[in-house]
Scaffold this motif. Structure first.
Motif, PDB file in Angstrom:
ATOM      1  N   ARG A  22      -3.253 -11.180  17.874  1.00 27.99           N
ATOM      2  CA  ARG A  22      -4.092 -10.100  17.367  1.00 27.99           C
ATOM      3  C   ARG A  22      -4.595 -10.357  15.952  1.00 27.99           C
ATOM      4  NH1 ARG A  22      -5.970  -7.054  21.273  1.00 27.99           N
ATOM      5  NH2 ARG A  22      -6.531  -5.614  19.617  1.00 27.99           N
ATOM      6  N   THR A  23      -4.660 -11.617  15.550  1.00 31.22           N
ATOM      7  CA  THR A  23      -5.160 -11.934  14.214  1.00 31.22           C
ATOM      8  C   THR A  23      -6.604 -12.416  14.352  1.00 31.22           C
ATOM      9  OG1 THR A  23      -2.935 -12.656  13.630  1.00 31.22           O
ATOM     10  CG2 THR A  23      -4.711 -13.257  12.120  1.00 31.22           C
ATOM     11  N   PRO A  24      -7.582 -11.646  13.831  1.00 33.03           N
ATOM     12  CA  PRO A  24      -8.980 -12.062  14.004  1.00 33.03           C
ATOM     13  C   PRO A  24      -9.269 -13.380  13.280  1.00 33.03           C
ATOM     14  CG  PRO A  24      -8.821  -9.858  13.012  1.00 33.03           C
ATOM     15  CD  PRO A  24      -7.441 -10.412  13.074  1.00 33.03           C
ATOM     16  N   TYR A  26     -11.742 -14.377  11.629  1.00 33.40           N
ATOM     17  CA  TYR A  26     -12.459 -14.364  10.349  1.00 33.40           C
ATOM     18  C   TYR A  26     -11.553 -14.186   9.137  1.00 33.40           C
ATOM     19  CZ  TYR A  26     -12.317  -9.213  10.527  1.00 33.40           C
ATOM     20  OH  TYR A  26     -11.909  -7.911  10.566  1.00 33.40           O
ATOM     21  N   SER A  38       2.757  -0.621   7.681  1.00 30.28           N
ATOM     22  CA  SER A  38       2.434   0.260   8.807  1.00 30.28           C
ATOM     23  C   SER A  38       3.557   0.405   9.826  1.00 30.28           C
ATOM     24  CB  SER A  38       1.161  -0.252   9.501  1.00 30.28           C
ATOM     25  OG  SER A  38       0.080  -0.263   8.597  1.00 30.28           O
ATOM     26  N   TYR A  41       6.629  -3.096  15.027  1.00 31.11           N
ATOM     27  CA  TYR A  41       6.126  -3.007  16.399  1.00 31.11           C
ATOM     28  C   TYR A  41       6.507  -4.256  17.186  1.00 31.11           C
ATOM     29  CZ  TYR A  41       3.400   0.596  14.174  1.00 31.11           C
ATOM     30  OH  TYR A  41       3.043   1.708  13.474  1.00 31.11           O
ATOM     31  N   PRO A  42       6.589  -4.109  18.519  1.00 29.03           N
ATOM     32  CA  PRO A  42       6.863  -5.282  19.346  1.00 29.03           C
ATOM     33  C   PRO A  42       5.806  -6.362  19.103  1.00 29.03           C
ATOM     34  CG  PRO A  42       6.996  -3.271  20.653  1.00 29.03           C
ATOM     35  CD  PRO A  42       6.441  -2.884  19.307  1.00 29.03           C
ATOM     36  N   LEU A  59       4.265  -4.690  10.421  1.00 30.86           N
ATOM     37  CA  LEU A  59       2.802  -4.719  10.459  1.00 30.86           C
ATOM     38  C   LEU A  59       2.271  -4.252   9.108  1.00 30.86           C
ATOM     39  CD1 LEU A  59       0.255  -5.092  12.309  1.00 30.86           C
ATOM     40  CD2 LEU A  59       0.416  -2.639  12.782  1.00 30.86           C
ATOM     41  N   LEU A  61      -1.271  -3.428   6.616  1.00 32.48           N
ATOM     42  CA  LEU A  61      -2.715  -3.263   6.481  1.00 32.48           C
ATOM     43  C   LEU A  61      -3.086  -4.097   5.254  1.00 32.48           C
ATOM     44  CD1 LEU A  61      -5.155  -1.870   7.710  1.00 32.48           C
ATOM     45  CD2 LEU A  61      -4.725   0.100   6.258  1.00 32.48           C
ATOM     46  N   LEU A  82     -12.563  -4.786   3.319  1.00 33.09           N
ATOM     47  CA  LEU A  82     -12.269  -4.809   4.740  1.00 33.09           C
ATOM     48  C   LEU A  82     -10.754  -4.786   4.872  1.00 33.09           C
ATOM     49  CD1 LEU A  82     -13.286  -5.226   7.612  1.00 33.09           C
ATOM     50  CD2 LEU A  82     -13.595  -7.626   7.099  1.00 33.09           C
ATOM     51  N   LEU A  83     -10.239  -3.846   5.658  1.00 39.28           N
ATOM     52  CA  LEU A  83      -8.792  -3.737   5.842  1.00 39.28           C
ATOM     53  C   LEU A  83      -8.449  -4.090   7.291  1.00 39.28           C
ATOM     54  CD1 LEU A  83      -9.574  -1.794   3.407  1.00 39.28           C
ATOM     55  CD2 LEU A  83      -7.431  -0.633   3.876  1.00 39.28           C
ATOM     56  N   VAL A  84      -7.450  -4.967   7.451  1.00 42.70           N
ATOM     57  CA  VAL A  84      -7.115  -5.470   8.784  1.00 42.70           C
ATOM     58  C   VAL A  84      -5.608  -5.366   9.011  1.00 42.70           C
ATOM     59  CG1 VAL A  84      -7.329  -7.432  10.365  1.00 42.70           C
ATOM     60  CG2 VAL A  84      -8.997  -7.147   8.519  1.00 42.70           C
ATOM     61  N   ASP A  85      -5.215  -4.959  10.210  1.00 45.31           N
ATOM     62  CA  ASP A  85      -3.801  -4.945  10.590  1.00 45.31           C
ATOM     63  C   ASP A  85      -3.346  -6.380  10.860  1.00 45.31           C
ATOM     64  OD1 ASP A  85      -3.422  -2.085  10.751  1.00 45.31           O
ATOM     65  OD2 ASP A  85      -4.584  -2.112  12.603  1.00 45.31           O
ATOM     66  N   TYR A  87       0.297  -8.825  11.463  1.00 45.98           N
ATOM     67  CA  TYR A  87       1.757  -8.889  11.607  1.00 45.98           C
ATOM     68  C   TYR A  87       2.345  -9.877  10.613  1.00 45.98           C
ATOM     69  CZ  TYR A  87       0.965  -6.384  15.931  1.00 45.98           C
ATOM     70  OH  TYR A  87       0.582  -5.443  16.839  1.00 45.98           O
TER      71      TYR A  87
END
Lengths: 104, 218
Positions: A22-24, A26, A38, A41-42, A59, A61, A82-85, A87
């Motif tokens: 789940r890491t974009p 960019y 945040s 999480y699993p 997690l 932000l 730009l804020l991104v979640d 892990y």
């Protein structure tokens, strides 16, 4: 115990992988700043393949300066972010954003 | 047979005298749909899930729409204590208004102010606070929105008719376990309005961040 705290500079890992994550792309290899924690999480990278996702991951932000991230493609004024979640296992400590504005 | 979507009247084929189209659709369930039904039957048979409970959850989800989010926003505008709880404990605050986040992703609330304007996107897929707002609009899932919102958010917002001027823009890419709800600013000139009247001013777009709440009709 979370490894990073708000305000910490972090570099996002630049691993290229075909498997689910789940890491974009960019933000890979870029330096950002922890904006908030945040929770735990699993791990989606094992959860996606039928495992239980344990151990859970912290997690964060993470915020990135738009101009640092996109250079001349950024259209807004400096200060836009730009804020991104992300892990925790994708993050490493960083001393300062790179001189070219955050690229590894 | 041409395409159709199993959503009421959104058919691609013509209506040329088939009297039992609904039944035809029933026998043309997709591989995935059949698998889900089979699993549900098994789980019910083995007593793992209760069919009534499953149906109740489906009904609750299908009943959600932006009006539900608008109720939450209007309460936050009129009750500062509630707003505090909404920002610090969104799950508890939603439950107070009858919106349980059962079995769904956690919600986080982003407060728009004079200084900061939030815009939400999911570049990896289409993560959206469906448990409160219902299904996302089609454009939210489009490649164009997902790719452009992170690079040119001000340009995207202008196309929605919004210019935030000197306000700092914070785009939030919803890539993981949180679903983000934007708490728009209460419009000027609404001081005398009731909570119920305010609900009508809160648009879906203002809770995604591509818009702001409507101005009151003079």
């Amino acid at each position: 115990m979370a490894r990073f705290q708000p305000g910490d500079l972090v570099r996002v890992g630049d691993a290229q992988m075909d498997a689910h994550h789940r890491t974009p792309a960019y933000i890979k290899g870029r330096v950002g700043r922890v904006h908030a924690l945040s929770g735990q999480y699993p791990n989606p990278e094992t959860l996606a393949y039928g495992a239980d996702g344990e151990p859970e991951r912290d997690l964060y932000l993470v915020e990135f300066d738009m101009r640092g991230l996109w250079g001349e493609r950024a259209t807004g004024p400096s200060g836009d972010r730009l804020l991104v979640d992300v892990y925790e296992h994708w993050l490493e400590p960083a001393d300062a954003p790179g001189s070219d504005g955050g690229r590894a | 047979m041409s395409t159709h979507t199993h959503q009421g009247h959104d058919h691609g084929h013509d209506h040329d005298g088939h009297e039992h189209e609904g039944m035809l659709e029933d026998v043309e369930l997709s591989e995935r749909a059949r698998r889900v039904l089979a699993m549900e039957e098994l789980l019910a048979e083995k007593g793992v899930v209760d069919r009534t409970e499953v149906q109740r959850l489906i009904d609750f989800q299908e009943a959600r729409s932006p009006v539900d989010g608008a109720r939450v926003v209007a309460r936050a505008w009129t009750d500062p204590d509630y707003k505090g709880r909404l920002l610090s404990d969104p799950e508890g605050a939603l439950l107070e208004l009858g919106y349980p986040l059962v079995g769904s992703a956690k919600l986080a609330v982003l407060e728009n102010t004079d200084a900061v304007h939030h815009l939400v996107v999911c570049t990896l897929c289409s993560c959206y606070p469906t448990s409160l707002l219902g299904l996302p609009p089609d454009w939210y899932k489009s490649f164009a929105y997902r790719s452009r919102a992170v690079v040119d958010p001000r340009g995207v917002m202008r196309e929605f008719g919004l210019d935030v001027g000197d306000t700092e823009v914070r785009v939030v890419d919803s890539t993981a376990d949180l679903r983000y709800l934007v708490l728009p600013q209460r419009p000027a000139g609404t001081e005398g309005m009731t909570e119920e009247e305010l609900v009508a001013l809160v648009t879906r777009d203002s809770m995604i961040g591509v818009g702001v709440a409507l101005a009151p009709v003079a």
